[in-house]
Design an enzyme around this catalytic site. Structure first.
Site, PDB file in Angstrom:
ATOM      1  N   HIS A   1       0.865  -1.195   0.000  1.00 44.95           N
ATOM      2  CA  HIS A   1       0.000   0.000   0.000  1.00 44.95           C
ATOM      3  C   HIS A   1       0.894   1.235   0.000  1.00 44.95           C
ATOM      4  O   HIS A   1       1.196   1.794   1.052  1.00 44.95           O
ATOM      5  CB  HIS A   1      -0.924  -0.047   1.225  1.00 44.95           C
ATOM      6  CG  HIS A   1      -1.942   1.049   1.270  1.00 44.95           C
ATOM      7  ND1 HIS A   1      -3.087   0.962   2.026  1.00 44.95           N
ATOM      8  CD2 HIS A   1      -2.009   2.261   0.653  1.00 44.95           C
ATOM      9  CE1 HIS A   1      -3.801   2.056   1.878  1.00 44.95           C
ATOM     10  NE2 HIS A   1      -3.156   2.877   1.059  1.00 44.95           N
TER      11      HIS A   1
ATOM     12  N   HIS B   1       1.272   4.673  -2.525  1.00 45.84           N
ATOM     13  CA  HIS B   1       0.884   5.463  -3.710  1.00 45.84           C
ATOM     14  C   HIS B   1       2.158   6.129  -4.192  1.00 45.84           C
ATOM     15  O   HIS B   1       2.730   6.960  -3.465  1.00 45.84           O
ATOM     16  CB  HIS B   1      -0.150   6.522  -3.334  1.00 45.84           C
ATOM     17  CG  HIS B   1      -1.395   5.959  -2.712  1.00 45.84           C
ATOM     18  ND1 HIS B   1      -2.539   5.726  -3.437  1.00 45.84           N
ATOM     19  CD2 HIS B   1      -1.664   5.563  -1.440  1.00 45.84           C
ATOM     20  CE1 HIS B   1      -3.469   5.227  -2.639  1.00 45.84           C
ATOM     21  NE2 HIS B   1      -2.965   5.108  -1.416  1.00 45.84           N
TER      22      HIS B   1
ATOM     23  N   GLU C   1     -11.291   3.475   5.919  1.00 44.39           N
ATOM     24  CA  GLU C   1     -10.296   4.438   6.436  1.00 44.39           C
ATOM     25  C   GLU C   1     -11.088   5.522   7.176  1.00 44.39           C
ATOM     26  O   GLU C   1     -10.963   5.681   8.376  1.00 44.39           O
ATOM     27  CB  GLU C   1      -9.486   5.019   5.267  1.00 44.39           C
ATOM     28  CG  GLU C   1      -8.419   6.036   5.689  1.00 44.39           C
ATOM     29  CD  GLU C   1      -7.686   6.664   4.496  1.00 44.39           C
ATOM     30  OE1 GLU C   1      -8.204   6.610   3.362  1.00 44.39           O
ATOM     31  OE2 GLU C   1      -6.584   7.232   4.729  1.00 44.39           O
TER      32      GLU C   1
HETATM   33  N1  HPA Z   1      -6.848   7.292   1.062  1.00 41.93           N
HETATM   34  C1  HPA Z   1      -7.496   7.518  -0.063  1.00 41.93           C
HETATM   35  N2  HPA Z   1      -6.890   7.928  -1.155  1.00 41.93           N
HETATM   36  C2  HPA Z   1      -5.576   8.115  -1.128  1.00 41.93           C
HETATM   37  C3  HPA Z   1      -4.859   7.911   0.016  1.00 41.93           C
HETATM   38  C4  HPA Z   1      -5.527   7.462   1.172  1.00 41.93           C
HETATM   39  O1  HPA Z   1      -4.986   7.237   2.272  1.00 41.93           O
HETATM   40  N3  HPA Z   1      -3.568   8.195  -0.301  1.00 41.93           N
HETATM   41  C5  HPA Z   1      -3.527   8.554  -1.586  1.00 41.93           C
HETATM   42  N4  HPA Z   1      -4.751   8.515  -2.104  1.00 41.93           N
HETATM   43 ZN    ZN Z   2      -3.858   4.683   0.359  1.00 41.79          ZN
END
Ligand code: HPA
Ligand code: ZN
Length: 328
Positions: A21, A23, A203
């Site tokens: 995970h 990005h 989240e």
């Molecule tokens: N959540 C949602 N989208 C995202 C995140 C995240 O933590 N990081 C980068 N894009």
């Molecule tokens: Zn993420």
């Protein structure tokens, strides 16, 4: 002489790890942001890298996303995407990472006129270099969930010429108000193309979004998943089906998903027998790479060496591509 017992920092540093995970755009450090802005003749609303860092104070996911999209707008050329991914992958190798399943957000680039081929070629070059250094890397294309289903379909269609470079698809960006079910048909098509499926859920969003990701999208892994712990039946499902959670401690702290690492849910996830893993999310924005995430959360919830090794082993069990390397 008996060997001395390694401390937690040594265990964290030395244990082989997979990152599931991350990005890649979230690994854009302010110094590189300035280099890219200079190279591409773009004005930045900051005078220094330190000033950028001082702006990194977030009340929630959306406040972060606003800066994240602003920062990545400095990426324009194939060379820029190469430099971004290469810097991150070198850092991963130095931290003892041996396998990466890396997210990228194509719509955040094509939406401002960067051709998909530009970013695919830049990322691919960095991935080939990384493999030569012994770190395997696969790409997961994320759909931006604040955009429409139609835009996600168009993105999947544009990506078809690059299918052999893609491991899977994911779902990220603003969670509240954008439930997984919005993308049910897109994920069906992605599955038919042979792609693996993951999604951010739980989240900020409620347990219902995690259920939707599992039952409507059919994902094999949940990214974050913190709020799944609010629902006992969901916990039982995740445990019984061994659905992994890619948990991001420093992200959770920076985005106020948790108030304090001492209260981080990874402790309960482990105690409940869930397949939890430790990950980065957006390390340039949240103050640390993989070993820092491990160190800080280990300190916060008092993880033992054995628990750190379990979390690291989980990252290979949860990966789509890599078995855990054998250790002496
Ligand atoms: N959540 C949602 N989208 C995202 C995140 C995240 O933590 N990081 C980068 N894009
Ligand atoms: Zn993420």
């Amino acid at each position: 002489m008996p060997k001395s017992t390694p401390g937690l920092s040594e265990v964290i540093r030395d244990v082989p790890k997979a990152e599931l995970h991350i990005h890649v755009e979230g690994s854009l450090e302010p110094e590189m942001m300035f280099d890219l802005a200079r190279r591409n003749g773009v004005a930045l609303p900051y005078r220094s890298a330190d000033e950028v860092r001082r702006a990194y104070s977030f009340a929630n996911l959306q406040e972060f996303l606003d800066l994240y999209y602003q920062g990545m707008a400095m990426l324009r050329t194939e060379e820029d995407f190469f430099a971004l991914a290469d810097a991150y992958l070198r850092r991963a190798a130095a931290d003892g990472v041996v396998h990466v399943e890396m997210f990228f957000d194509p719509q955040a680039h094509t939406g401002r006129g960067v051709p998909l081929g530009t970013l695919m070629d830049g990322l691919e070059r960095a991935i080939v270099r990384s493999r030569e250094r012994g770190v395997s890397v696969s790409l997961i294309l994320c759909f931006l969930r604040h955009l429409t289903e139609r835009e996600a379909f168009e993105t999947l269609e544009h990506a078809e010429p690059y299918l052999d470079r893609l491991l899977g698809v994911g779902l990220d960006s603003s969670e509240m108000g954008n439930p997984p079910s919005k993308f049910a048909r897109v994920f069906d098509d992605a599955r038919d193309l042979g792609l693996r499926l993951v999604a951010h859920a739980g989240e900020e969003g409620p347990p219902e979004y995690v259920w939707e990701a599992l039952d409507i999208l059919g994902v094999e892994r949940i990214d974050h998943g913190n709020r799944a712990l609010e629902d006992d039946a969901l916990v039982a499902r995740l445990r019984d089906d061994r659905i992994p959670l890619t948990v991001c401690p420093l992200s959770n702290l920076a985005l106020r998903v948790v108030d304090d690492l001492a209260a981080h849910p990874i402790r309960r996830m482990l105690d409940l027998g869930l397949v939890a893993t430790v990950n980065l999310d957006d390390p340039a924005y949240f103050g640390g790479y993989i070993n820092e995430n491990f160190r800080r959360v280990a300190e916060g919830v008092d993880l033992s060496s054995a628990e750190i090794e379990t979390l690291a082993r989980n990252s290979f069990d949860a990966s789509f591509a890599a078995p855990a390397p054998l250790r002496p």
